[in-house]
Design a protein around this motif. Structure first.
Motif, mmCIF file in Angstrom:
data_model
loop_
_atom_site.group_PDB
_atom_site.id
_atom_site.type_symbol
_atom_site.label_atom_id
_atom_site.label_comp_id
_atom_site.label_asym_id
_atom_site.label_seq_id
_atom_site.Cartn_x
_atom_site.Cartn_y
_atom_site.Cartn_z
ATOM 1 N N GLU A 1 13.704 -16.818 8.647
ATOM 2 C CA GLU A 1 13.615 -15.368 8.555
ATOM 3 C C GLU A 1 13.024 -14.973 7.210
ATOM 4 N N CYS A 2 12.113 -14.013 7.240
ATOM 5 C CA CYS A 2 11.407 -13.585 6.033
ATOM 6 C C CYS A 2 11.732 -12.112 5.783
ATOM 7 N N PHE A 3 12.480 -11.837 4.713
ATOM 8 C CA PHE A 3 12.940 -10.484 4.427
ATOM 9 C C PHE A 3 11.930 -9.742 3.561
ATOM 10 N N LEU A 4 11.738 -8.465 3.869
ATOM 11 C CA LEU A 4 10.834 -7.612 3.113
ATOM 12 C C LEU A 4 11.589 -6.389 2.605
ATOM 13 N N PRO A 5 11.240 -5.887 1.414
ATOM 14 C CA PRO A 5 11.933 -4.702 0.887
ATOM 15 C C PRO A 5 11.525 -3.442 1.625
ATOM 16 N N GLU A 6 12.396 -2.446 1.609
ATOM 17 C CA GLU A 6 12.104 -1.163 2.232
ATOM 18 C C GLU A 6 11.389 -0.265 1.236
ATOM 19 N N LEU A 7 10.294 0.366 1.686
ATOM 20 C CA LEU A 7 9.499 1.198 0.788
ATOM 21 C C LEU A 7 10.085 2.588 0.603
ATOM 22 N N LEU B 1 0.880 -1.166 0.000
ATOM 23 C CA LEU B 1 0.000 0.000 0.000
ATOM 24 C C LEU B 1 0.919 1.217 0.000
ATOM 25 N N CYS B 2 0.811 2.031 -1.033
ATOM 26 C CA CYS B 2 1.792 3.093 -1.227
ATOM 27 C C CYS B 2 1.136 4.289 -1.908
ATOM 28 N N GLY B 3 0.817 5.323 -1.152
ATOM 29 C CA GLY B 3 0.219 6.518 -1.737
ATOM 30 C C GLY B 3 -1.294 6.443 -1.788
ATOM 31 N N ASP B 4 -1.911 7.528 -2.206
ATOM 32 C CA ASP B 4 -3.376 7.635 -2.279
ATOM 33 C C ASP B 4 -3.812 7.899 -3.707
ATOM 34 N N THR B 5 -5.063 7.573 -3.992
ATOM 35 C CA THR B 5 -5.656 7.862 -5.289
ATOM 36 C C THR B 5 -7.142 8.092 -5.100
ATOM 37 N N GLY C 1 8.060 6.601 -2.156
ATOM 38 C CA GLY C 1 8.434 7.345 -3.338
ATOM 39 C C GLY C 1 8.482 6.482 -4.586
ATOM 40 N N LEU C 2 8.571 5.156 -4.398
ATOM 41 C CA LEU C 2 8.664 4.247 -5.533
ATOM 42 C C LEU C 2 7.386 4.204 -6.343
ATOM 43 N N ALA C 3 6.273 4.709 -5.810
ATOM 44 C CA ALA C 3 5.015 4.655 -6.554
ATOM 45 C C ALA C 3 5.139 5.375 -7.883
ATOM 46 N N ASN C 4 6.052 6.335 -7.992
ATOM 47 C CA ASN C 4 6.220 7.072 -9.231
ATOM 48 C C ASN C 4 6.894 6.247 -10.313
ATOM 49 N N SER C 5 7.420 5.066 -9.966
ATOM 50 C CA SER C 5 8.083 4.243 -10.970
ATOM 51 C C SER C 5 7.096 3.445 -11.800
ATOM 52 N N THR C 6 5.825 3.451 -11.440
ATOM 53 C CA THR C 6 4.803 2.754 -12.211
ATOM 54 C C THR C 6 4.686 3.360 -13.600
ATOM 55 N N GLU C 7 4.458 2.529 -14.602
ATOM 56 C CA GLU C 7 4.310 3.015 -15.967
ATOM 57 C C GLU C 7 2.972 3.743 -16.105
ATOM 58 N N PHE C 8 2.989 4.971 -16.642
ATOM 59 C CA PHE C 8 1.783 5.756 -16.825
ATOM 60 C C PHE C 8 1.584 6.097 -18.296
ATOM 61 N N THR C 9 0.344 6.363 -18.670
ATOM 62 C CA THR C 9 0.045 6.813 -20.010
ATOM 63 C C THR C 9 0.338 8.300 -20.108
ATOM 64 N N SER C 10 0.244 8.830 -21.318
ATOM 65 C CA SER C 10 0.512 10.250 -21.523
ATOM 66 C C SER C 10 -0.508 11.127 -20.817
ATOM 67 N N LYS C 11 -1.667 10.565 -20.440
ATOM 68 C CA LYS C 11 -2.690 11.320 -19.737
ATOM 69 C C LYS C 11 -2.582 11.159 -18.228
ATOM 70 N N GLY C 12 -1.544 10.458 -17.746
ATOM 71 C CA GLY C 12 -1.333 10.312 -16.315
ATOM 72 C C GLY C 12 -2.043 9.139 -15.690
ATOM 73 N N ASN C 13 -2.669 8.268 -16.497
ATOM 74 C CA ASN C 13 -3.356 7.098 -15.970
ATOM 75 C C ASN C 13 -2.456 5.880 -16.061
ATOM 76 N N PRO C 14 -2.595 4.914 -15.146
ATOM 77 C CA PRO C 14 -1.780 3.700 -15.226
ATOM 78 C C PRO C 14 -2.007 2.964 -16.542
ATOM 79 N N LEU C 15 -0.953 2.390 -17.098
ATOM 80 C CA LEU C 15 -1.055 1.617 -18.322
ATOM 81 C C LEU C 15 -1.968 0.423 -18.087
ATOM 82 N N ARG C 16 -2.890 0.181 -19.022
ATOM 83 C CA ARG C 16 -3.904 -0.859 -18.819
ATOM 84 C C ARG C 16 -4.221 -1.547 -20.138
#
Length: 307
Positions: free
Chosen positions: A199-205, A48-52, A209-224
């Motif tokens: 031991e179960c390792f988890l990545p650091e969030l 869970l990372c960021g709001d929409t 800020g990593l939410a911006n690495s998601t691929e977006f369309t030219s209109k700012g919507n997630p690629l779908r």
């Protein structure tokens, strides 16, 4: 019945409501899961990372994380939005463009609940076997144990404020054949849960800020990617909500068992399944990935019905 595994645990069994309700996290939470596929187990990480805002309602962004060889977050894919109200948790699927009930932590022993399962394009009815209050991840949480379904040897359970023993989004999907899901560990701040014996390792969030690495369309919507008609018994079309830069991608069609059936290297906003590809009735997955790295940017499931 399989119970939770603990190395050191102080717990209290109580047959009524929990002493205090544990809220579902709104941000900075990570789940590590094992997904069983035809090729073997695959580790996946969700957060869970960021709001929409979806249809005028605020949700927490649900993303799948991509990790590099060192275990650091290298990218993410937007999956939808999650919103909790009281004991209920709702998920808005970016793939289906609709919201549905994910969890209801107010369930009592003997009650049943019908749950939408996108992968099966159906609902599954689950019956509560028992409800207990246990000290998990730093808090007393309600744990809802379900009666086993057909072929389910280790029945599913839900942990208040965390989710299902099958993972964040795959609740109510019992294992079968080459498909299965298991929650390994979870962390939200100082709250940490490990359902394994090692031991179960988890990545650091790193502050989401990593939410911006998601691929977006030219209109700012997630690629779908979407399929129409779905279900279908006729010729399929695949639609991608981005008219530009599609030469970077491949469109791949997989059977439910993971076998790749077709690769379309020339991708546009609208793509018709070639006439030489015949799909018998069943479940299929369409995947859009990058030609350079093979990173999955969007995917969807679809169903082919008999004539």
């Amino acid at each position: 019945m399989k119970k939770l595994l603990f190395i050191t645990l102080v717990f209290l069994v109580w047959t009524g409501r929990a002493l205090s309700q544990v809220s579902f996290p709104e941000n900075d939470a990570v789940w590590k899961e094992e997904h069983i596929t035809f090729a073997g187990p695959v580790l996946k990480h969700f957060a869970l990372c960021g709001d929409t805002v979806l249809n005028g309602t605020q949700y927490s962004r649900v993303i799948e994380l991509q990790l590099d060889s060192t275990g650091q977050v290298s990218g993410s894919t937007y999956l939808g939005g999650l919103r909790s109200t009281g004991s209920s948790v709702v998920f808005y699927s970016n793939e289906e463009l609709t919201a549905y009930l994910l969890y209801d932590f107010s369930l009592q022993a003997g009650q049943t609940i019908q749950l939408h399962v996108p992968f099966l394009l159906d609902t599954i009815t689950r019956t509560v076997d028992s409800v207990k209050s246990e000290l998990l991840a730093g808090a007393m949480r309600r744990v809802i144990y379900f009666k086993p379904g057909p072929g389910e040897f280790d029945p599913e359970f839900w942990i208040e404020g965390i989710g299902s023993s099958y993972g964040l989004l795959n609740r109510a999907t019992p294992p079968g054949g080459d498909i299965g899901f298991q929650l390994l560990c979870y962390q939200h701040g100082s709250d940490y849960l490990n359902l394994t014996l090692i031991e179960c390792f988890l990545p650091e969030l790193t502050g989401c800020g990593l939410a911006n690495s998601t691929e977006f369309t030219s209109k700012g919507n997630p690629l779908r990617i979407t399929v129409s008609p779905n279900p279908t018994a006729s010729r399929l079309q695949f639609f991608i909500n981005q008219p530009e830069s599609l030469s970077r991608y491949n469109l791949k069609i997989y059977a439910a068992n993971g076998k790749m059936l077709k690769v379309l290297e020339q991708v546009g906003p609208e793509n018709t399944l070639p006439a030489d590809v015949s799909l018998p009735p069943g479940f299929y997955i369409a995947v859009l990935d990058t030609k350079q790295s093979g990173r999955v940017m969007a995917h969807c499931t679809f169903v082919v019905q008999g004539d």
